[in-house]
Design a protein around this motif. Structure first.
Motif, PDB file in Angstrom:
ATOM      1  N   ALA A 163       1.416   9.169  -5.865  1.00 11.29           N
ATOM      2  CA  ALA A 163       1.859  10.552  -5.652  1.00 11.29           C
ATOM      3  C   ALA A 163       2.806  10.983  -6.774  1.00 11.29           C
ATOM      4  O   ALA A 163       2.716  12.106  -7.287  1.00 11.29           O
ATOM      5  N   GLU A 164       3.692  10.081  -7.165  1.00 10.78           N
ATOM      6  CA  GLU A 164       4.640  10.362  -8.249  1.00 10.78           C
ATOM      7  C   GLU A 164       3.888  10.604  -9.563  1.00 10.78           C
ATOM      8  O   GLU A 164       4.191  11.553 -10.303  1.00 10.78           O
ATOM      9  N   GLU A 205       0.838  -1.204   0.000  1.00 11.90           N
ATOM     10  CA  GLU A 205       0.000   0.000   0.000  1.00 11.90           C
ATOM     11  C   GLU A 205       0.872   1.252   0.000  1.00 11.90           C
ATOM     12  O   GLU A 205       0.597   2.213  -0.729  1.00 11.90           O
ATOM     13  N   GLN A 206       1.935   1.237   0.794  1.00 16.56           N
ATOM     14  CA  GLN A 206       2.836   2.390   0.837  1.00 16.56           C
ATOM     15  C   GLN A 206       3.514   2.596  -0.511  1.00 16.56           C
ATOM     16  O   GLN A 206       3.650   3.732  -0.973  1.00 16.56           O
ATOM     17  N   ILE A 207       3.906   1.500  -1.141  1.00 19.65           N
ATOM     18  CA  ILE A 207       4.530   1.598  -2.470  1.00 19.65           C
ATOM     19  C   ILE A 207       3.534   2.177  -3.461  1.00 19.65           C
ATOM     20  O   ILE A 207       3.860   3.089  -4.245  1.00 19.65           O
ATOM     21  N   GLN A 267       2.128  13.944  -9.493  1.00 23.60           N
ATOM     22  CA  GLN A 267       3.086  15.023  -9.741  1.00 23.60           C
ATOM     23  C   GLN A 267       3.432  15.100 -11.226  1.00 23.60           C
ATOM     24  O   GLN A 267       3.487  16.186 -11.806  1.00 23.60           O
ATOM     25  N   LEU A 268       3.635  13.916 -11.838  1.00 17.89           N
ATOM     26  CA  LEU A 268       3.937  13.865 -13.265  1.00 17.89           C
ATOM     27  C   LEU A 268       2.781  14.445 -14.076  1.00 17.89           C
ATOM     28  O   LEU A 268       2.985  15.239 -14.999  1.00 17.89           O
ATOM     29  N   LEU A 269       1.557  14.088 -13.706  1.00 19.64           N
ATOM     30  CA  LEU A 269       0.369  14.613 -14.389  1.00 19.64           C
ATOM     31  C   LEU A 269       0.284  16.130 -14.221  1.00 19.64           C
ATOM     32  O   LEU A 269      -0.028  16.848 -15.178  1.00 19.64           O
ATOM     33  N   GLN A 270       0.585  16.617 -13.013  1.00 24.49           N
ATOM     34  CA  GLN A 270       0.570  18.062 -12.766  1.00 24.49           C
ATOM     35  C   GLN A 270       1.604  18.762 -13.644  1.00 24.49           C
ATOM     36  O   GLN A 270       1.328  19.802 -14.246  1.00 24.49           O
ATOM     37  N   ASN A 271       2.797  18.163 -13.748  1.00 23.78           N
ATOM     38  CA  ASN A 271       3.853  18.737 -14.600  1.00 23.78           C
ATOM     39  C   ASN A 271       3.417  18.767 -16.065  1.00 23.78           C
ATOM     40  O   ASN A 271       3.640  19.759 -16.768  1.00 23.78           O
TER      41      ASN A 271
END
Length: 112
Positions: free
Chosen positions: A88-89, A80-82, A92-96
């Motif tokens: 989240a990564e 789950e943490q992975i 962030q990529l989508l936001q970029n």
């Protein structure tokens, strides 16, 4: 007189012997009863020991099962943490990418 004392002595001895025989019989009866009670108690102890062994086995099996569940939970928690980190990564990529798209639109609008 001597014969009379002997008769009394024999009578006392006979009565004492009779009392001892009665006491022996009473003690034997009590011993037999105690032996029966002891056998019953031994049998009950054996039954309880068998039950206790069964319970101990069940407890051991339960602990093994609980340990496996804990291990699975630990693995799932790690997974789950992975997944959260990957999500989240990707966010962030989508936001970029969105920002780059907005910059590209703005540049395109300027070029037009």
């Amino acid at each position: 007189k001597n014969g009379n004392k002997m008769v009394l002595s024999v009578s006392k001895t006979f009565l004492k012997l009779k009392d001892l025989i009665l006491e022996k019989n009473t003690l034997h009866e009590q011993w037999t009863k105690m032996k029966h009670i002891n056998e019953t108690l031994c049998s009950q102890v054996n039954l309880h020991e068998e039950k206790l062994c069964g319970i101990t086995d069940e407890l051991n099996n339960t602990w093994v099962y609980v340990s496996k569940i804990k291990e699975q939970h630990k693995k799932l928690h790690s997974s789950e943490q992975i997944l959260r980190a990957e999500l989240a990564e990707k966010r962030q990529l989508l936001q970029n990418i969105r920002e780059e798209l907005e910059e590209s639109r703005a540049s395109w609008n300027l070029v037009k």
